[in-house]
Scaffold this motif. Structure first.
Motif, mmCIF file in Angstrom:
data_model
loop_
_atom_site.group_PDB
_atom_site.id
_atom_site.type_symbol
_atom_site.label_atom_id
_atom_site.label_comp_id
_atom_site.label_asym_id
_atom_site.label_seq_id
_atom_site.Cartn_x
_atom_site.Cartn_y
_atom_site.Cartn_z
ATOM 1 N N ASN A 5 -1.204 3.573 -10.051
ATOM 2 C CA ASN A 5 0.042 3.549 -9.306
ATOM 3 C C ASN A 5 -0.220 3.946 -7.852
ATOM 4 O O ASN A 5 -0.004 5.083 -7.475
ATOM 5 C CB ASN A 5 1.033 4.518 -9.960
ATOM 6 C CG ASN A 5 2.440 4.312 -9.465
ATOM 7 O OD1 ASN A 5 2.692 3.455 -8.644
ATOM 8 N ND2 ASN A 5 3.349 5.124 -9.958
ATOM 9 N N ARG A 9 2.502 1.657 -2.647
ATOM 10 C CA ARG A 9 3.265 0.560 -3.238
ATOM 11 C C ARG A 9 4.499 1.048 -3.997
ATOM 12 O O ARG A 9 5.139 0.292 -4.695
ATOM 13 C CB ARG A 9 2.377 -0.254 -4.162
ATOM 14 C CG ARG A 9 1.269 -0.929 -3.375
ATOM 15 C CD ARG A 9 0.513 -1.894 -4.199
ATOM 16 N NE ARG A 9 -0.550 -2.459 -3.379
ATOM 17 C CZ ARG A 9 -1.761 -2.683 -3.801
ATOM 18 N NH1 ARG A 9 -2.082 -2.426 -5.042
ATOM 19 N NH2 ARG A 9 -2.670 -3.189 -3.003
ATOM 20 N N ASN A 67 7.563 -1.989 -13.097
ATOM 21 C CA ASN A 67 6.174 -1.798 -12.688
ATOM 22 C C ASN A 67 5.466 -3.143 -12.688
ATOM 23 O O ASN A 67 5.386 -3.804 -13.718
ATOM 24 C CB ASN A 67 5.447 -0.872 -13.658
ATOM 25 C CG ASN A 67 6.019 0.525 -13.676
ATOM 26 O OD1 ASN A 67 6.712 0.925 -12.748
ATOM 27 N ND2 ASN A 67 5.732 1.262 -14.719
ATOM 28 N N ILE A 68 4.956 -3.524 -11.553
ATOM 29 C CA ILE A 68 4.131 -4.714 -11.440
ATOM 30 C C ILE A 68 2.772 -4.214 -10.956
ATOM 31 O O ILE A 68 2.572 -3.986 -9.764
ATOM 32 C CB ILE A 68 4.734 -5.742 -10.454
ATOM 33 C CG1 ILE A 68 6.167 -6.091 -10.878
ATOM 34 C CG2 ILE A 68 3.863 -6.991 -10.382
ATOM 35 C CD1 ILE A 68 6.935 -6.917 -9.858
ATOM 36 N N GLY A 70 -0.587 -3.219 -9.443
ATOM 37 C CA GLY A 70 -1.323 -3.725 -8.295
ATOM 38 C C GLY A 70 -0.448 -4.365 -7.239
ATOM 39 O O GLY A 70 -0.927 -4.797 -6.207
ATOM 40 N N PHE A 71 0.869 -4.432 -7.458
ATOM 41 C CA PHE A 71 1.742 -5.069 -6.492
ATOM 42 C C PHE A 71 2.876 -4.151 -6.038
ATOM 43 O O PHE A 71 2.975 -3.830 -4.869
ATOM 44 C CB PHE A 71 2.308 -6.373 -7.062
ATOM 45 C CG PHE A 71 3.246 -7.074 -6.119
ATOM 46 C CD1 PHE A 71 2.784 -7.679 -4.968
ATOM 47 C CD2 PHE A 71 4.609 -7.093 -6.380
ATOM 48 C CE1 PHE A 71 3.652 -8.306 -4.092
ATOM 49 C CE2 PHE A 71 5.485 -7.717 -5.512
ATOM 50 C CZ PHE A 71 5.008 -8.322 -4.365
ATOM 51 N N ALA A 72 3.742 -3.744 -6.965
ATOM 52 C CA ALA A 72 4.898 -2.943 -6.566
ATOM 53 C C ALA A 72 5.449 -2.145 -7.742
ATOM 54 O O ALA A 72 5.303 -2.536 -8.897
ATOM 55 C CB ALA A 72 5.994 -3.841 -6.011
ATOM 56 N N TYR A 73 6.083 -1.035 -7.390
ATOM 57 C CA TYR A 73 6.750 -0.163 -8.347
ATOM 58 C C TYR A 73 8.096 0.206 -7.744
ATOM 59 O O TYR A 73 8.138 0.827 -6.691
ATOM 60 C CB TYR A 73 5.913 1.096 -8.593
ATOM 61 C CG TYR A 73 4.522 0.781 -9.075
ATOM 62 C CD1 TYR A 73 4.267 0.608 -10.421
ATOM 63 C CD2 TYR A 73 3.469 0.640 -8.174
ATOM 64 C CE1 TYR A 73 2.995 0.310 -10.873
ATOM 65 C CE2 TYR A 73 2.194 0.336 -8.612
ATOM 66 C CZ TYR A 73 1.969 0.175 -9.966
ATOM 67 O OH TYR A 73 0.706 -0.133 -10.399
#
Length: 103
Positions: A5, A9, A67-68, A70-73
């Motif tokens: 995490n 991001r 939760n995505i 490696g991309f966004a939280y």
């Protein structure tokens, strides 16, 4: 160990809200019984309330957590919510009796 995490991001909606409320009180009573006896009584009460919840005061703070990796939280933070109260009571009683001649 890989980060799951990354902090850069996390959306602002992932913040949480903590509230502490402490209350305490004390009572003491000292009295003399005759010329050689003293009794001292003390009582204390303390209470601590703690609340830890997702932040409902900001946009998206109460939305479901997404939760995505490696991309966004974003959405509310997914950790456990806490609401607890701790209470403490204390009693002390001291009795002093002086025996013998006083100088």
């Amino acid at each position: 160990m890989a980060r799951t995490n990354p902090p850069d991001r996390n959306a602002y909606s992932r913040t949480s809200q903590q509230t502490y409320r402490d209350v305490t009180g004390a009572l003491q009573d000292t009295w003399t019984i005759g010329s050689n006896k003293v009794n001292e009584f003390r009582f204390q009460y303390a209470r601590r309330g703690l609340s830890y919840f997702y932040n409902t005061k900001i946009p998206g703070g109460a939305d479901p957590a997404v939760n995505i990796p490696g991309f966004a939280y974003f959405g509310r933070e997914p950790y456990s919510y806490i609401q607890r109260v701790e209470q403490r009571y204390q009693f002390t009683d001291n009795f002093t009796w002086t025996v013998g001649r006083t100088i």
